[in-house]
Design a protein around this motif. Structure first.
Motif, PDB file in Angstrom:
ATOM      1  N   ASP A 255       0.820  -1.212   0.000  1.00 33.51           N
ATOM      2  CA  ASP A 255       0.000   0.000   0.000  1.00 33.51           C
ATOM      3  C   ASP A 255       0.854   1.264   0.000  1.00 33.51           C
ATOM      4  O   ASP A 255       0.519   2.256   0.632  1.00 33.51           O
ATOM      5  N   TYR A 256       1.989   1.190  -0.689  1.00 35.90           N
ATOM      6  CA  TYR A 256       2.872   2.341  -0.906  1.00 35.90           C
ATOM      7  C   TYR A 256       3.439   2.929   0.382  1.00 35.90           C
ATOM      8  O   TYR A 256       3.822   4.090   0.426  1.00 35.90           O
ATOM      9  N   GLU A 257       3.517   2.089   1.428  1.00 36.60           N
ATOM     10  CA  GLU A 257       4.080   2.570   2.690  1.00 36.60           C
ATOM     11  C   GLU A 257       5.539   2.965   2.540  1.00 36.60           C
ATOM     12  O   GLU A 257       6.041   3.803   3.303  1.00 36.60           O
ATOM     13  N   ASP A 277      -1.470  -5.160  -7.481  1.00 32.51           N
ATOM     14  CA  ASP A 277      -1.012  -6.099  -6.460  1.00 32.51           C
ATOM     15  C   ASP A 277      -1.174  -7.529  -6.974  1.00 32.51           C
ATOM     16  O   ASP A 277      -2.297  -7.988  -7.200  1.00 32.51           O
ATOM     17  N   GLU A 288      -8.582   3.246  -9.637  1.00 33.77           N
ATOM     18  CA  GLU A 288      -7.656   2.905  -8.548  1.00 33.77           C
ATOM     19  C   GLU A 288      -6.214   2.867  -9.072  1.00 33.77           C
ATOM     20  O   GLU A 288      -5.290   3.383  -8.425  1.00 33.77           O
ATOM     21  N   ASN A 292      -2.709   5.094  -8.193  1.00 35.00           N
ATOM     22  CA  ASN A 292      -1.406   4.496  -7.911  1.00 35.00           C
ATOM     23  C   ASN A 292      -0.324   5.082  -8.825  1.00 35.00           C
ATOM     24  O   ASN A 292       0.795   5.366  -8.377  1.00 35.00           O
TER      25      ASN A 292
END
Length: 355
Positions: A255-257, A277, A288, A292
């Motif tokens: 989740d792009y952390e 994903d 979505e 991203n």
């Protein structure tokens, strides 16, 4: 190394901006392909090597066309001829032996090889694969190749003084294969090093391996490095010194952390970012995926952004894998249109972190 990227822009590309779309490598094999392999391995079946080669050709042709139908700018054949990313190469390198299957994760196993003698280049690895794929493709073909560090790290070392020495010998072999691929016409080669981010203290070894590989590569050949599933903060920004044009990184699954890792220091290479994903068996919507993609524009400007799935998609249902590709391409084209219209503000790098 800024990278010969524009050679992959389609001649009829409709937008001024260009986001390069591709995939990492693997793709679900047709069920009949697996059945053909079973027949080939069955001594009692009337199914010989010629029939098995025909089946692999048919699968390669089919999946290459499937990639092109999705709209990808650069395609692969889904690695239809490969069983696994280490096994396939170890079977073709003198010095490796197989002693049984090892559990990787979940219900997935692979034959972890042992290095029982000094490694030597024997038969070609990927040239025939590339030549066939490029003969049936109407778009540029990328060649993924497992890197020397992962080939060393994911094997039992019974001969070399240490893993570093083994990796350097393997780098020389990878260099030999890449030279043959370039001679055959390959212009986009991706070196896969998933072991890198899990063993970050060895990033200097990977760098030396890449120096050995890239030394003789012509300027018009694009080199990428795929890394996944680890703590990127332990290898960045040091990896920017690597002699590659592009870094392909898994980020959607987390989740792009870890996105901020690449915004804290100017990202000076091309950024190939996972925008779907591969561990989720559902097709992300175009909207979505567009959101991203915009995250990637916080790291690099559009002319240095490549969009792809996080990793290979071979474990997904085939219709899901195709849906992810098709929606990813549509999302990229829509983002390009919005960039052309000035509807997206691009603030890449450390400035984006400050906002």
């Amino acid at each position: 190394m800024t990278g010969p990227r524009e050679q992959f822009r389609p001649e009829d590309h409709p937008n001024d901006h260009f986001l390069l779309t591709t995939v990492v490598g693997s793709y679900p094999k047709p069920k009949w392909h697996d059945r053909a392999r079973e027949l080939f391995e069955d001594e009692d079946a009337d199914f010989g090597s010629d029939e098995w080669e025909e089946a692999k050709d048919d699968a390669s042709r089919l999946i290459t066309e499937e990639h092109e139908r999705s709209g990808l700018d650069v395609v692969v054949d889904g690695e239809m001829r490969r069983n696994e990313m280490v096994e396939y190469f170890a079977e073709r390198i003198d010095g490796y032996e197989f002693n049984g299957r090892v559990k990787v994760w979940g219900h997935n196993y692979y034959d972890k090889p042992s290095v029982t003698d000094e490694v030597e280049y024997d038969e070609e690895w990927l040239v025939s694969e590339y030549e066939f794929t490029s003969s049936v493709a109407s778009r540029p073909v990328k060649v993924p190749i497992t890197g020397p560090y992962t080939l060393a790290n994911w094997a039992f070392n019974e001969v070399y003084e240490d893993e570093e020495a083994l990796a350097y010998d393997l780098a020389d072999l990878v260099n030999e294969e890449i030279e043959a691929l370039v001679e055959a016409g390959a212009r986009y080669i991706q070196i896969d090093e998933p072991a890198l981010a899990t063993t970050p203290d060895d990033h200097a070894i990977v760098g030396e391996c890449l120096e050995r590989i890239a030394d003789e590569v012509p300027d018009d050949v694009r080199l990428g490095l795929h890394v996944c599933y680890g703590d990127y903060s332990r290898i960045y920004p040091e990896i920017l010194e690597y002699p590659v044009h592009e870094f392909d990184l898994e980020l959607a699954n987390g989740d792009y952390e870890q996105l901020d890792v690449f915004k804290a220091h100017e990202f000076t290479k091309d950024f190939a970012m996972g925008v779907t994903d591969v561990h989720v068996a559902e097709v992300e919507s175009v909207e979505e995926i567009k959101e991203n993609i915009k995250k990637g524009l916080e790291v690099v400007p559009p002319e240095r952004l490549t969009v792809s799935p996080d990793c290979g998609v071979k474990l997904l249902p085939r219709e899901v894998a195709y849906g992810k590709m098709a929606n990813m391409v549509q999302a990229a084209r829509e983002v390009e249109e919005e960039l052309d219209a000035g509807e997206i503000d691009v603030v890449a790098g450390p400035e984006a972190s400050a906002d």
